[in-house]
Design an enzyme around this catalytic site. Structure first.
Site, PDB file in Angstrom:
ATOM      1  N   LYS A 158      -1.484  12.166   3.563  1.00 21.19           N
ATOM      2  CA  LYS A 158      -1.179  10.901   2.705  1.00 21.19           C
ATOM      3  C   LYS A 158      -0.644  11.274   1.346  1.00 21.19           C
ATOM      4  CE  LYS A 158      -2.973   6.789   2.868  1.00 21.19           C
ATOM      5  NZ  LYS A 158      -3.182   5.818   4.148  1.00 21.19           N
TER       6      LYS A 158
HETATM    7  P1  NAD Z   1      -1.378  -4.092  -0.081  1.00 25.35           P
HETATM    8  O1  NAD Z   1      -0.950  -3.642  -1.000  1.00 25.35           O
HETATM    9  O2  NAD Z   1      -0.497  -4.728   0.895  1.00 25.35           O
HETATM   10  O3  NAD Z   1      -2.672  -4.930   0.066  1.00 25.35           O
HETATM   11  C1  NAD Z   1      -3.776  -4.730  -0.742  1.00 25.35           C
HETATM   12  C2  NAD Z   1      -4.547  -6.126  -1.008  1.00 25.35           C
HETATM   13  O4  NAD Z   1      -5.685  -5.640  -1.910  1.00 25.35           O
HETATM   14  C3  NAD Z   1      -3.897  -6.953  -1.880  1.00 25.35           C
HETATM   15  O5  NAD Z   1      -4.351  -8.245  -1.570  1.00 25.35           O
HETATM   16  C4  NAD Z   1      -4.492  -6.549  -3.348  1.00 25.35           C
HETATM   17  O6  NAD Z   1      -4.120  -7.512  -4.282  1.00 25.35           O
HETATM   18  C5  NAD Z   1      -5.789  -6.124  -2.994  1.00 25.35           C
HETATM   19  N1  NAD Z   1      -6.289  -5.196  -3.886  1.00 25.35           N
HETATM   20  C6  NAD Z   1      -5.627  -4.097  -4.728  1.00 25.35           C
HETATM   21  N2  NAD Z   1      -6.675  -3.598  -5.640  1.00 25.35           N
HETATM   22  C7  NAD Z   1      -7.674  -4.273  -5.435  1.00 25.35           C
HETATM   23  C8  NAD Z   1      -8.864  -4.147  -6.040  1.00 25.35           C
HETATM   24  N3  NAD Z   1      -9.268  -3.271  -7.008  1.00 25.35           N
HETATM   25  N4  NAD Z   1      -9.840  -4.876  -5.786  1.00 25.35           N
HETATM   26  C9  NAD Z   1      -9.739  -5.971  -4.996  1.00 25.35           C
HETATM   27  N5  NAD Z   1      -8.655  -6.039  -4.316  1.00 25.35           N
HETATM   28  C10 NAD Z   1      -7.600  -5.397  -4.446  1.00 25.35           C
HETATM   29  O7  NAD Z   1      -2.235  -2.821   1.178  1.00 25.35           O
HETATM   30  P2  NAD Z   1      -2.424  -2.795   2.684  1.00 25.35           P
HETATM   31  O8  NAD Z   1      -1.299  -2.038   3.063  1.00 25.35           O
HETATM   32  O9  NAD Z   1      -2.620  -4.264   3.129  1.00 25.35           O
HETATM   33  O10 NAD Z   1      -3.444  -1.770   2.531  1.00 25.35           O
HETATM   34  C11 NAD Z   1      -5.117  -2.509   2.301  1.00 25.35           C
HETATM   35  C12 NAD Z   1      -6.076  -1.314   3.005  1.00 25.35           C
HETATM   36  O11 NAD Z   1      -5.498  -1.085   4.429  1.00 25.35           O
HETATM   37  C13 NAD Z   1      -6.090  -0.151   2.325  1.00 25.35           C
HETATM   38  O12 NAD Z   1      -7.221   0.780   2.369  1.00 25.35           O
HETATM   39  C14 NAD Z   1      -4.951   0.652   3.261  1.00 25.35           C
HETATM   40  O13 NAD Z   1      -5.125   2.197   3.088  1.00 25.35           O
HETATM   41  C15 NAD Z   1      -5.415   0.508   4.603  1.00 25.35           C
HETATM   42  N6  NAD Z   1      -4.595   0.452   5.657  1.00 25.35           N
HETATM   43  C16 NAD Z   1      -3.145   0.062   5.657  1.00 25.35           C
HETATM   44  C17 NAD Z   1      -2.307   0.203   6.756  1.00 25.35           C
HETATM   45  C18 NAD Z   1      -0.880  -0.335   6.543  1.00 25.35           C
HETATM   46  O14 NAD Z   1      -0.439  -0.127   7.647  1.00 25.35           O
HETATM   47  N7  NAD Z   1      -0.606  -1.077   5.502  1.00 25.35           N
HETATM   48  C19 NAD Z   1      -2.647   0.956   7.938  1.00 25.35           C
HETATM   49  C20 NAD Z   1      -3.987   1.411   7.814  1.00 25.35           C
HETATM   50  C21 NAD Z   1      -4.880   1.270   6.910  1.00 25.35           C
END
Ligand code: NAD
Length: 416
Positions: free
Chosen positions: A109
């Site tokens: 990561k």
């Molecule tokens: P992203 O940046 O596209 O979206 C994140 C979302 O969370 C947004 O709506 C943002 O406004 C909100 N957010 C950010 N900080 C926040 C806070 N302090 N409180 C509440 N909401 C908050 O990110 P993503 O890619 O959608 O990732 C979201 C989660 O999924 C993370 O935990 C990430 O590790 C996990 N994840 C992502 C992927 C991927 O393919 N993108 C894969 C596996 C896991």
């Protein structure tokens, strides 16, 4: 076990879940010590000249946790909470996740401690290029392959690929989650949310759940695509949230419209046709399925007693703390763990890497069919162990992942 008073770190959480699984597997202390520690951690300074002339100093990280099953693989997070603790824990989770779904990668990561939402697009590009150039010596298509995570997207991956290519020549397989025009896989952008809906579909029939009232915290890449797929399945999404707050309508929210709204980078809190609630309140709404899809550590020993969901699906990484998990277990609320629920993303990343290496493109049907096959197989494996051993779904999932990594670590001779 650390108490909630002595703030539980992300590494405490992941290490605890590892320990519980290792005990079930009866692993020796020796191998546990080898598996828990990261292989390599790198910290770099990332100076960024802002558009207003000011020089901001950020810190970036890449942690390579375990590479016994293949090249290191894991997302890049640009977020205020992305410090070394967070990145270290998330790297370990990637090791267990890639092993659980049995794809040939290790776990890594990375991230930069910054608020990507506050940066202009050209500032984000400069930050990405500086960070990539500073860590590029430990990256490589057979060494370590980044992907998007919170605060990063396909465009950020395009800049990373380009920056890496300046030193090594054209290397599309150095990152996954790229734009399709640059060799990205069809279906990667939506894969994590799509995969979440695949796991939910399996669980609904297996656990006799309903999806009449669904609540999703986080409406970024993962949360918004999960919402779209769930809506297509006939689910009613009654609340969603972003960084700024949450919106709630018990009659259901128009997900297509809100998807467009968020794509224009407009805060959900400006949306008129719903009640405004906080990011804490959204977790406590009465619902069938609660899907945390934002940051880690949001379900804790403090609020888990007030959660009114029939089941929790961890689309975010590590949203539940140790004491949160215990309270939910005592209350009989099943928690479908992150390493299973959100694995669709890394599975399609694997397909993207394979397609880049073979210089061949798969169509949408093939991507979807093969992702579903892998996810459903992992789901059935976890559910069967959970039921036959009477242990949590998380422990079952960790047992599968940890046992595969322990085996490959041993076979490689890392313990001799
Ligand atoms: P992203 O940046 O596209 O979206 C994140 C979302 O969370 C947004 O709506 C943002 O406004 C909100 N957010 C950010 N900080 C926040 C806070 N302090 N409180 C509440 N909401 C908050 O990110 P993503 O890619 O959608 O990732 C979201 C989660 O999924 C993370 O935990 C990430 O590790 C996990 N994840 C992502 C992927 C991927 O393919 N993108 C894969 C596996 C896991």
């Amino acid at each position: 076990m650390p108490s909630e008073q002595k703030k539980e770190s992300p590494t405490d959480t992941v290490s605890h879940f590892f320990d519980v699984a290792a005990k079930q597997l009866d692993l020796s202390e020796e191998i546990c010590q080898t598996l828990i520690k990261p292989y390599r951690e790198i910290t770099v300074e990332v100076p960024l000249r802002r558009n207003n002339g000011q020089l901001d100093l950020y810190t970036g990280y890449r942690v390579q946790h375990n590479g016994s099953r293949g090249p290191y693989k894991g997302g890049m997070r640009f977020h205020p909470t992305a410090d070394i603790e967070d990145v270290r824990a998330l790297a370990a989770l990637m090791t267990w996740k890639t092993a659980l779904v049995n794809i040939p990668f290790g776990g890594a990561k990375g991230g930069v401690t910054c608020n990507a939402l506050e940066l202009e697009r050209n500032e984000l590009e400069r930050l990405t290029r500086i960070f990539t150039s500073k860590i590029s010596l430990i990256l490589g298509p057979q060494r370590d392959i980044p992907a998007p995570d919170m605060g990063t997207d396909a465009q950020v991956m395009a800049w990373m690929m380009d920056e890496y290519g300046k030193r090594h020549g054209h290397t599309p397989e150095i990152v996954t989650g790229k734009p399709i025009e640059l060799g990205g896989s069809i279906g990667r952008n939506e894969a994590t949310g799509h995969g979440t809906s695949v796991i939910i579909t399996e669980a609904i029939s297996d656990f006799n759940l309903s999806c009449d009232k669904v609540v999703i915290q986080g409406f970024g890449n993962v949360g918004s695509h999960a919402a779209l797929y769930l809506e297509k399945m006939g689910a009613k999404i009654i609340a969603i949230s972003d960084y700024y707050g949450a919106i709630h309508n018990p009659n259901g929210l128009p997900i297509q419209e809100l998807f467009q709204y968020a794509a224009e980078r407009r805060p959900l809190t400006d949306y008129d046709d719903a009640d405004q609630i906080s990011n804490q309140e959204i977790l406590e709404l009465e619902c069938d399925l609660l899907i945390p899809a934002a940051i880690g550590g949001v379900i804790t020993g403090e609020n888990a007693n007030r959660i009114q969901a029939s089941a929790i699906f961890e689309a975010a990484n590590s949203p539940t703390t140790i004491s949160g998990e215990q309270v939910l277990a005592n209350r009989g609320i099943p928690v479908f763990p992150d390493i299973l629920v959100n694995a669709g993303g890394v599975i399609v990343s694997y397909f993207e890497w394979v397609q880049n290496i073979q210089q061949f493109r798969w169509d949408a049907n093939r991507v979807e069919k093969e992702m579903k096959e892998i996810l459903v197989k992992a789901y059935k494996n976890v559910s069967e162990i959970h039921k036959s051993k009477g242990i949590s779904l998380r422990t079952a999932a960790f047992m599968v992942g940890v046992s595969r990594v322990a085996k490959s670590t041993e076979l490689r001779g890392y313990l001799t």
